[in-house]
Write an enzyme that holds these catalytic residues in place. Structure first.
Site, short mmCIF file in Angstrom:
data_model
loop_
_atom_site.label_atom_id
_atom_site.label_comp_id
_atom_site.label_asym_id
_atom_site.label_seq_id
_atom_site.Cartn_x
_atom_site.Cartn_y
_atom_site.Cartn_z
N GLY A 1 23.75 1.35 28.00
CA GLY A 1 23.03 2.10 26.97
C GLY A 1 23.64 1.87 25.60
O GLY A 1 24.85 1.85 25.47
N ARG B 28 36.38 -9.92 13.51
CA ARG B 28 37.26 -10.13 12.35
C ARG B 28 38.73 -10.17 12.76
O ARG B 28 39.52 -10.95 12.22
CB ARG B 28 37.03 -9.01 11.33
CG ARG B 28 35.61 -9.06 10.70
CD ARG B 28 35.61 -9.79 9.38
NE ARG B 28 34.27 -10.11 8.93
CZ ARG B 28 33.60 -9.42 8.02
NH1 ARG B 28 34.12 -8.34 7.48
NH2 ARG B 28 32.40 -9.82 7.63
N GLY C 198 29.71 1.33 33.80
CA GLY C 198 29.13 0.15 34.46
C GLY C 198 29.67 -1.12 33.83
O GLY C 198 30.06 -2.07 34.52
N ASP D 24 30.93 10.72 27.97
CA ASP D 24 31.20 11.04 29.38
C ASP D 24 32.18 10.07 30.03
O ASP D 24 32.14 9.82 31.23
CB ASP D 24 29.89 11.08 30.18
CG ASP D 24 29.16 9.75 30.17
OD1 ASP D 24 29.55 8.84 29.40
OD2 ASP D 24 28.20 9.60 30.94
N ARG E 290 14.81 24.86 13.27
CA ARG E 290 15.18 26.24 12.99
C ARG E 290 14.40 26.78 11.78
O ARG E 290 13.94 27.92 11.79
CB ARG E 290 16.68 26.35 12.72
CG ARG E 290 17.13 27.77 12.46
CD ARG E 290 18.49 27.76 11.82
NE ARG E 290 19.54 27.99 12.80
CZ ARG E 290 20.16 29.17 12.97
NH1 ARG E 290 19.82 30.20 12.25
NH2 ARG E 290 21.11 29.29 13.84
N ARG F 72 9.75 32.09 15.99
CA ARG F 72 9.64 31.39 17.28
C ARG F 72 11.00 31.12 17.90
O ARG F 72 12.02 31.18 17.23
CB ARG F 72 9.01 30.02 17.05
CG ARG F 72 7.54 29.99 17.16
CD ARG F 72 7.05 28.53 17.11
NE ARG F 72 5.69 28.53 16.68
CZ ARG F 72 5.20 27.73 15.72
NH1 ARG F 72 5.97 26.87 15.11
NH2 ARG F 72 3.93 27.81 15.39
N LYS G 161 16.12 39.67 14.86
CA LYS G 161 16.32 38.21 14.80
C LYS G 161 14.97 37.51 14.95
O LYS G 161 14.20 37.81 15.86
CB LYS G 161 17.29 37.77 15.90
CG LYS G 161 17.63 36.29 15.85
CD LYS G 161 18.77 35.95 16.79
CE LYS G 161 18.98 34.45 16.94
NZ LYS G 161 19.35 33.77 15.70
N GLU H 129 20.29 17.30 29.03
CA GLU H 129 19.46 16.42 29.85
C GLU H 129 19.85 16.49 31.33
O GLU H 129 19.00 16.48 32.22
CB GLU H 129 19.68 14.99 29.31
CG GLU H 129 19.25 13.87 30.18
CD GLU H 129 19.76 12.51 29.65
OE1 GLU H 129 20.81 12.44 28.99
OE2 GLU H 129 19.07 11.53 29.93
N VAL I 53 15.98 9.38 20.21
CA VAL I 53 16.21 9.43 18.76
C VAL I 53 17.71 9.57 18.48
O VAL I 53 18.22 9.07 17.48
CB VAL I 53 15.36 10.56 18.11
CG1 VAL I 53 15.94 11.93 18.35
CG2 VAL I 53 15.19 10.31 16.62
P1 ADP Z 1 26.99 1.56 31.14
O1 ADP Z 1 27.94 0.45 30.82
O2 ADP Z 1 26.46 2.22 29.90
O3 ADP Z 1 27.55 2.53 32.15
P2 ADP Z 1 25.34 0.34 33.23
O4 ADP Z 1 25.85 1.21 34.29
O5 ADP Z 1 23.89 0.02 33.20
O6 ADP Z 1 25.69 0.90 31.77
O7 ADP Z 1 26.15 -1.04 33.31
C1 ADP Z 1 25.91 -2.06 32.38
C2 ADP Z 1 25.96 -3.40 33.08
O8 ADP Z 1 27.26 -3.60 33.65
C3 ADP Z 1 25.01 -3.56 34.24
O9 ADP Z 1 23.71 -3.93 33.85
C4 ADP Z 1 25.68 -4.66 35.05
O10 ADP Z 1 25.43 -5.92 34.48
C5 ADP Z 1 27.16 -4.34 34.86
N1 ADP Z 1 27.65 -3.52 35.99
C6 ADP Z 1 27.35 -2.23 36.25
N2 ADP Z 1 27.94 -1.80 37.40
C7 ADP Z 1 28.63 -2.85 37.87
C8 ADP Z 1 29.44 -3.06 39.04
N3 ADP Z 1 29.66 -2.09 39.94
N4 ADP Z 1 30.01 -4.27 39.18
C9 ADP Z 1 29.79 -5.27 38.30
N5 ADP Z 1 29.02 -5.13 37.20
C10 ADP Z 1 28.44 -3.95 36.96
#
Ligand code: ADP
Length: 354
Positions: A14, A28, A107, A132, A157, A165, A216, A225, A255
């Site tokens: 993300g 750099r 990930g 997180d 607000r 509201r 109020k 979420e 957003v």
């Molecule tokens: P984030 O890094 O924000 O947690 P994702 O979980 O989608 O997002 O991971 C981003 C990318 O990292 C994935 O699309 C994949 O290419 C790679 N990735 C995620 N999990 C693994 C895993 N267990 N082993 C190897 N590569 C991973």
């Protein structure tokens, strides 16, 4: 000092405002060491398909202040397969990339450890608006997302006050309530509801009724979420039905992921990007760069990933085997501190929102 021919930089998972500032800092700093830099496009996908481009000093000009990521981001499930990994390694070999800074979330860090274990040293930078990643106090993008949410909710607000509201506002954060709580305090919300703490919606209904009786007019309820499903919509219907206060629901959604990064995110990204390259040059690998008590520090990726699982209560059998007793109690203390912080923010927002 280790010698590198080229260092690659990628953004993955993300996106988050400040990723560009991190890319610039990595490029750099490396160039400052006399090391060449390759921009890897669309995260690990670019590594698999060879979508890479050399970066000079000027290729990262005018991006420190821009949201999104000029390197683009993508989910690359193929990267988790043996073939995908082979192709990625091959791209590195072909382009003389012998070190990578991977900017993203957990990930992304898992992918980085896979590359490191195949001989390409990697360092991870935590960038996600959700904040997180347990090992770091702050992630790149969190501050901008919160400031955007504050701006949006201040606007809601105004109109809530005009029309007497209530507005229930859902903000991103995946399973973490960090954005919700800090924003909730900053906008003067009546309540903030997060996945970490079981909500008492009956008490909230009573609170709204009592405050309305005392005159109020506007009510802002920030919900995370991570509460899932239609939590926010249902709460909105319930508030209107049980308190008689006209109520609306707003989901700020993506957003919060865009826009010009704040000073704090640019600063954090710049310091972390610089630190990451320094670490690589010092021969380090498999680390996540963290912000702990306002210091930039490196944390072992495995440690960071397992700490995260401990905090999120998703530990699997054997996850702790590689760690010493001291490390495990250090992790437990870090989780307890984080949860205590969340609980203290929760108390604050609810005490002040009368
Ligand atoms: P984030 O890094 O924000 O947690 P994702 O979980 O989608 O997002 O991971 C981003 C990318 O990292 C994935 O699309 C994949 O290419 C790679 N990735 C995620 N999990 C693994 C895993 N267990 N082993 C190897 N590569 C991973």
């Amino acid at each position: 000092m280790k010698s590198f021919r080229k260092i690659g930089v990628l953004t993955s998972g993300g996106d988050a405002p400040g990723m560009n500032a991190a890319v610039r800092a990595v490029a750099r700093t490396a160039i400052g060491y006399g090391v060449e830099v390759m921009g890897i496009y669309s995260g690990y996908e670019g590594l698999i398909y060879g979508d890479v481009r050399p970066f000079g000093v000027r290729d990262v000009s005018n991006i420190v202040n821009h949201g999104g990521t000029m390197l683009y981001s993508a989910r690359a499930p193929q990267f988790k397969t043996e073939e995908g990994m082979k192709a990625a390694i091959e791209t590195c070999r072909r382009n003389n990339i012998d070190g990578i800074v991977a900017i993203g979330g957990d990930g992304t860090f898992r992918g980085a450890t896979d590359l490191s274990s195949r001989g390409i040293p990697c360092i991870g930078l935590p960038a996600t608006i959700d904040n997180d990643i347990t090992a770091t106090d702050y992630t790149i993008g969190f501050d901008t997302a919160m400031n955007t949410a504050v701006d949006m909710i201040d606007r809601l607000r105004d109109t809530c006050e005009s029309h007497a509201r209530c507005n229930v506002v859902e903000v991103m954060g995946r399973d973490a309530g960090d954005i919700t709580l800090q924003v909730g305090i900053a906008v003067g919300a009546t309540a903030a509801i997060v996945p970490e703490i079981k909500p008492d919606t009956d008490a909230l209904i009573e609170k709204i009724k009592a405050s309305r009786t005392l005159g109020k007019r506007n009510f802002i309820i920030v919900v995370a979420e991570g509460l899932g499903g239609d939590f926010g919509e249902e709460l909105t219907r319930r508030i209107e039905a049980e308190t008689g206060v006209e109520s609306r629901f707003a989901r700020l959604a993506h957003v919060l992921r865009g826009g010009m990064p704040t000073l704090r995110d640019r600063l954090l990204a710049s310091r972390m990007g610089e630190f990451a390259v320094d670490e690589l040059m010092n021969g380090r690998s498999d680390e996540v760069i963290c912000n702990i008590n306002n210091e930039i520090a490196a944390v072992d990726i495995q440690y960071a990933l397992i700490l995260d699982r401990m905090y999120k209560k998703t530990l699997k059998d054997g996850d702790l085997d590689a760690f010493s007793k001291e490390q495990i109690s250090e992790m437990q203390a870090a989780c307890a501190r984080r949860l205590a912080y969340i609980e203290s923010l929760y108390r604050t927002v609810n005490r002040l929102g009368l």
